[in-house]
Design an enzyme around this catalytic site. Sequence first.
Site, short mmCIF file in Angstrom:
data_model
loop_
_atom_site.label_atom_id
_atom_site.label_comp_id
_atom_site.label_asym_id
_atom_site.label_seq_id
_atom_site.Cartn_x
_atom_site.Cartn_y
_atom_site.Cartn_z
N HIS A 102 0.83 -1.21 0.00
CA HIS A 102 0.00 0.00 0.00
C HIS A 102 0.86 1.25 0.00
O HIS A 102 2.08 1.22 0.01
CB HIS A 102 -0.97 0.00 1.19
CG HIS A 102 -0.34 -0.04 2.55
ND1 HIS A 102 0.49 0.95 3.05
CD2 HIS A 102 -0.44 -0.95 3.56
CE1 HIS A 102 0.86 0.66 4.28
NE2 HIS A 102 0.32 -0.50 4.61
N CYS A 113 2.62 -4.92 6.69
CA CYS A 113 2.45 -4.66 5.26
C CYS A 113 3.76 -4.19 4.63
O CYS A 113 4.77 -4.06 5.30
CB CYS A 113 1.36 -3.61 5.04
SG CYS A 113 -0.29 -4.12 5.63
#
Length: 249
Positions: A135, A143
Amino acid sequence: MLLLASALAACSQFVGDNRHNVPLPKALVERLAAIGSSPTEPMVIRVFKQSSELEVWKRTSTGDYALLKSYPICKWSGALGPKIQEGDYQSPEGFYDVTPAMMNPKSNYYLSFNVGFPNKFDQAWNRTGSYLMVHGDCLSVGCYAMTDEGIKEIYALARETFRGNGSFQIQLLPFRMTEANFAVNAASPHVPFWRDLKVGSDLFESTRRPPSWDVCEKRYVFNRTMPGGAPLDPLGPCPPGPSPIMAGL
């Protein structure tokens, strides 16, 4: 725990604009043409934790894949090694397939897509985790954060790839799989697992084509199928093939 909940919510909140449809930059389209590729050709993403790099490879007119662009990873979390359980703040490692349903145009981290954790291998080891994304921004709770500018291009490349393909492979690797890097990390308990990943990584580097992956005997195998093409049992015996390198924790 509050930070984790906030981060997960942020990955799925509506941002309220059309950023997921931004065209590919002219320079990137020109680079695609220069390597003999096009926006709708298949692609592979390779991530290297230790050097914080994300590479996008595209299939060319020869059928081989060529490096299109390398992006710096702004932030990943945890240490070298696979994700084991929900809340361990580890960014995952392994081989995954991303499909259109895993794209999130409404992310509050600018844009995002799910890497597909837990996959068949992770499930065989009872590993848990959710919302493991690539992201924007520069905050990571398991992430791979690419900055908004980075994810804008990567997301657009994925979107265009899906115009002609149902998925793309993403290889999440601890480091470039050289013997020098294995020597530096020789004391890690994850070396057997990494040796397993190296088989797939080496196949890609030697053939310039993504290997198919599956799971049997709780380990990754590459370019191997059962007679008739049936999927492998992740806990069952592996089909005949090259001598395997055993995976483990």
